[in-house]
Write a protein that holds these residues in place. Structure first.
Motif, PDB file in Angstrom:
ATOM      1  N   MET A  34       0.871  -1.173   0.000  1.00 54.13           N
ATOM      2  CA  MET A  34       0.000   0.000   0.000  1.00 54.13           C
ATOM      3  C   MET A  34       0.905   1.220   0.000  1.00 54.13           C
ATOM      4  O   MET A  34       1.896   1.266   0.750  1.00 54.13           O
ATOM      5  N   ARG A  35       0.576   2.197  -0.803  1.00 54.97           N
ATOM      6  CA  ARG A  35       1.472   3.333  -1.022  1.00 54.97           C
ATOM      7  C   ARG A  35       0.698   4.643  -1.085  1.00 54.97           C
ATOM      8  O   ARG A  35      -0.485   4.664  -1.439  1.00 54.97           O
ATOM      9  N   TRP A  36       1.374   5.715  -0.765  1.00 55.61           N
ATOM     10  CA  TRP A  36       0.870   7.074  -0.970  1.00 55.61           C
ATOM     11  C   TRP A  36       1.785   7.777  -1.969  1.00 55.61           C
ATOM     12  O   TRP A  36       3.013   7.678  -1.886  1.00 55.61           O
ATOM     13  N   TYR A  37       1.147   8.484  -2.888  1.00 59.85           N
ATOM     14  CA  TYR A  37       1.837   9.349  -3.844  1.00 59.85           C
ATOM     15  C   TYR A  37       1.239  10.745  -3.724  1.00 59.85           C
ATOM     16  O   TYR A  37       0.148  10.920  -3.194  1.00 59.85           O
ATOM     17  N   ARG A  38       1.952  11.698  -4.239  1.00 59.10           N
ATOM     18  CA  ARG A  38       1.404  13.057  -4.295  1.00 59.10           C
ATOM     19  C   ARG A  38       1.834  13.728  -5.601  1.00 59.10           C
ATOM     20  O   ARG A  38       2.866  13.390  -6.176  1.00 59.10           O
ATOM     21  N   SER A  94      -2.690  10.684  -3.312  1.00 56.46           N
ATOM     22  CA  SER A  94      -3.445   9.526  -3.788  1.00 56.46           C
ATOM     23  C   SER A  94      -2.854   8.238  -3.217  1.00 56.46           C
ATOM     24  O   SER A  94      -1.635   8.127  -3.071  1.00 56.46           O
ATOM     25  N   CYS A  95      -3.733   7.289  -2.935  1.00 56.24           N
ATOM     26  CA  CYS A  95      -3.242   5.994  -2.487  1.00 56.24           C
ATOM     27  C   CYS A  95      -3.220   5.010  -3.655  1.00 56.24           C
ATOM     28  O   CYS A  95      -3.970   5.159  -4.625  1.00 56.24           O
ATOM     29  N   ASN A  96      -2.356   4.040  -3.529  1.00 59.53           N
ATOM     30  CA  ASN A  96      -2.111   3.050  -4.577  1.00 59.53           C
ATOM     31  C   ASN A  96      -1.902   1.714  -3.890  1.00 59.53           C
ATOM     32  O   ASN A  96      -1.065   1.614  -2.982  1.00 59.53           O
ATOM     33  N   VAL A  97      -2.689   0.722  -4.275  1.00 63.00           N
ATOM     34  CA  VAL A  97      -2.693  -0.552  -3.550  1.00 63.00           C
ATOM     35  C   VAL A  97      -2.662  -1.716  -4.520  1.00 63.00           C
ATOM     36  O   VAL A  97      -3.363  -1.692  -5.543  1.00 63.00           O
ATOM     37  N   ASP A  98      -1.906  -2.740  -4.173  1.00 60.17           N
ATOM     38  CA  ASP A  98      -1.898  -3.992  -4.926  1.00 60.17           C
ATOM     39  C   ASP A  98      -2.938  -4.922  -4.305  1.00 60.17           C
ATOM     40  O   ASP A  98      -2.856  -5.247  -3.121  1.00 60.17           O
ATOM     41  N   VAL A  99      -3.878  -5.362  -5.130  1.00 60.93           N
ATOM     42  CA  VAL A  99      -5.028  -6.095  -4.619  1.00 60.93           C
ATOM     43  C   VAL A  99      -5.144  -7.461  -5.284  1.00 60.93           C
ATOM     44  O   VAL A  99      -5.071  -7.572  -6.515  1.00 60.93           O
ATOM     45  N   SER A 100      -5.360  -8.466  -4.447  1.00 63.71           N
ATOM     46  CA  SER A 100      -5.756  -9.765  -4.938  1.00 63.71           C
ATOM     47  C   SER A 100      -7.265  -9.857  -4.750  1.00 63.71           C
ATOM     48  O   SER A 100      -7.762  -9.726  -3.626  1.00 63.71           O
ATOM     49  N   GLU A 101      -7.971 -10.027  -5.847  1.00 59.96           N
ATOM     50  CA  GLU A 101      -9.438 -10.034  -5.779  1.00 59.96           C
ATOM     51  C   GLU A 101      -9.987 -11.449  -5.664  1.00 59.96           C
ATOM     52  O   GLU A 101      -9.396 -12.409  -6.154  1.00 59.96           O
ATOM     53  N   LEU A 102     -11.138 -11.538  -5.037  1.00 55.23           N
ATOM     54  CA  LEU A 102     -11.831 -12.821  -4.896  1.00 55.23           C
ATOM     55  C   LEU A 102     -12.089 -13.436  -6.263  1.00 55.23           C
ATOM     56  O   LEU A 102     -12.592 -12.767  -7.174  1.00 55.23           O
ATOM     57  N   GLY A 103     -11.723 -14.706  -6.412  1.00 57.55           N
ATOM     58  CA  GLY A 103     -11.985 -15.409  -7.658  1.00 57.55           C
ATOM     59  C   GLY A 103     -11.012 -15.125  -8.778  1.00 57.55           C
ATOM     60  O   GLY A 103     -11.196 -15.617  -9.890  1.00 57.55           O
ATOM     61  N   LYS A 104      -9.997 -14.324  -8.497  1.00 55.66           N
ATOM     62  CA  LYS A 104      -9.020 -13.998  -9.526  1.00 55.66           C
ATOM     63  C   LYS A 104      -7.620 -14.340  -9.036  1.00 55.66           C
ATOM     64  O   LYS A 104      -7.322 -14.233  -7.852  1.00 55.66           O
ATOM     65  N   THR A 105      -6.755 -14.744  -9.962  1.00 55.56           N
ATOM     66  CA  THR A 105      -5.404 -15.130  -9.574  1.00 55.56           C
ATOM     67  C   THR A 105      -4.397 -13.991  -9.716  1.00 55.56           C
ATOM     68  O   THR A 105      -3.378 -13.977  -9.052  1.00 55.56           O
ATOM     69  N   GLN A 106      -4.697 -13.029 -10.573  1.00 58.51           N
ATOM     70  CA  GLN A 106      -3.742 -11.958 -10.848  1.00 58.51           C
ATOM     71  C   GLN A 106      -3.900 -10.823  -9.852  1.00 58.51           C
ATOM     72  O   GLN A 106      -5.020 -10.373  -9.563  1.00 58.51           O
ATOM     73  N   VAL A 107      -2.792 -10.334  -9.336  1.00 61.63           N
ATOM     74  CA  VAL A 107      -2.805  -9.170  -8.460  1.00 61.63           C
ATOM     75  C   VAL A 107      -2.874  -7.917  -9.337  1.00 61.63           C
ATOM     76  O   VAL A 107      -2.137  -7.785 -10.309  1.00 61.63           O
ATOM     77  N   ARG A 108      -3.742  -7.022  -8.962  1.00 57.65           N
ATOM     78  CA  ARG A 108      -3.961  -5.818  -9.765  1.00 57.65           C
ATOM     79  C   ARG A 108      -3.708  -4.584  -8.922  1.00 57.65           C
ATOM     80  O   ARG A 108      -3.992  -4.556  -7.720  1.00 57.65           O
TER      81      ARG A 108
END
Length: 121
Positions: A34-38, A94-108
């Motif tokens: 999880m990241r913050w950018y500006r 702005s925040c920026n997050v790497d997410v693993s979603e339910l039912g999906k294998t790829q992190v987005r």
């Protein structure tokens, strides 16, 4: 669709503090980095801080010692405590997050819309 919503921005005097929050919602299985950018007006986007899944923080040189990033995995939230603010901190955060979603294998990677911080007397 996962969404990120930031809050906590506003106008503050130099030397003041603000606490930003970014809440992730939607079909989330796991949140990774999880990241913050500006981005200040007329300037390129700048990385501010990151926090790993295990809570290990890293900071950009311009905010080190003044900002603290943290996360609450139970609340799917990342925070940015900003102290001793200066006019140079004025930007859209702005925040920026790497997410693993339910039912999906790829992190987005997802981005929030941002929250404006203005530091002025």
């Amino acid at each position: 669709q996962v969404t990120l919503v930031e809050s906590g921005g506003g106008l503050v005097q130099p030397g003041g503090s603000l606490r930003l929050s970014c809440v992730a919602s939607g079909p989330i299985y796991e949140l990774y980095g999880m990241r913050w950018y500006r981005q200040a007006s007329g300037k390129q986007r700048e990385w501010v801080a990151s926090v790993s899944m295990g809570g290990i923080p890293t900071y950009g040189d311009s905010v080190k010692g003044r900002f603290t990033i943290s996360r609450d995995n139970d609340k799917n939230t990342v925070y940015l405590q900003m102290n001793n603010l200066t006019p140079e901190d004025t930007a859209l955060y702005s925040c920026n997050v790497d997410v693993s979603e339910l039912g999906k294998t790829q992190v987005r990677e997802y981005w929030g819309q941002g929250t404006q911080v203005a530091v002025s007397s």
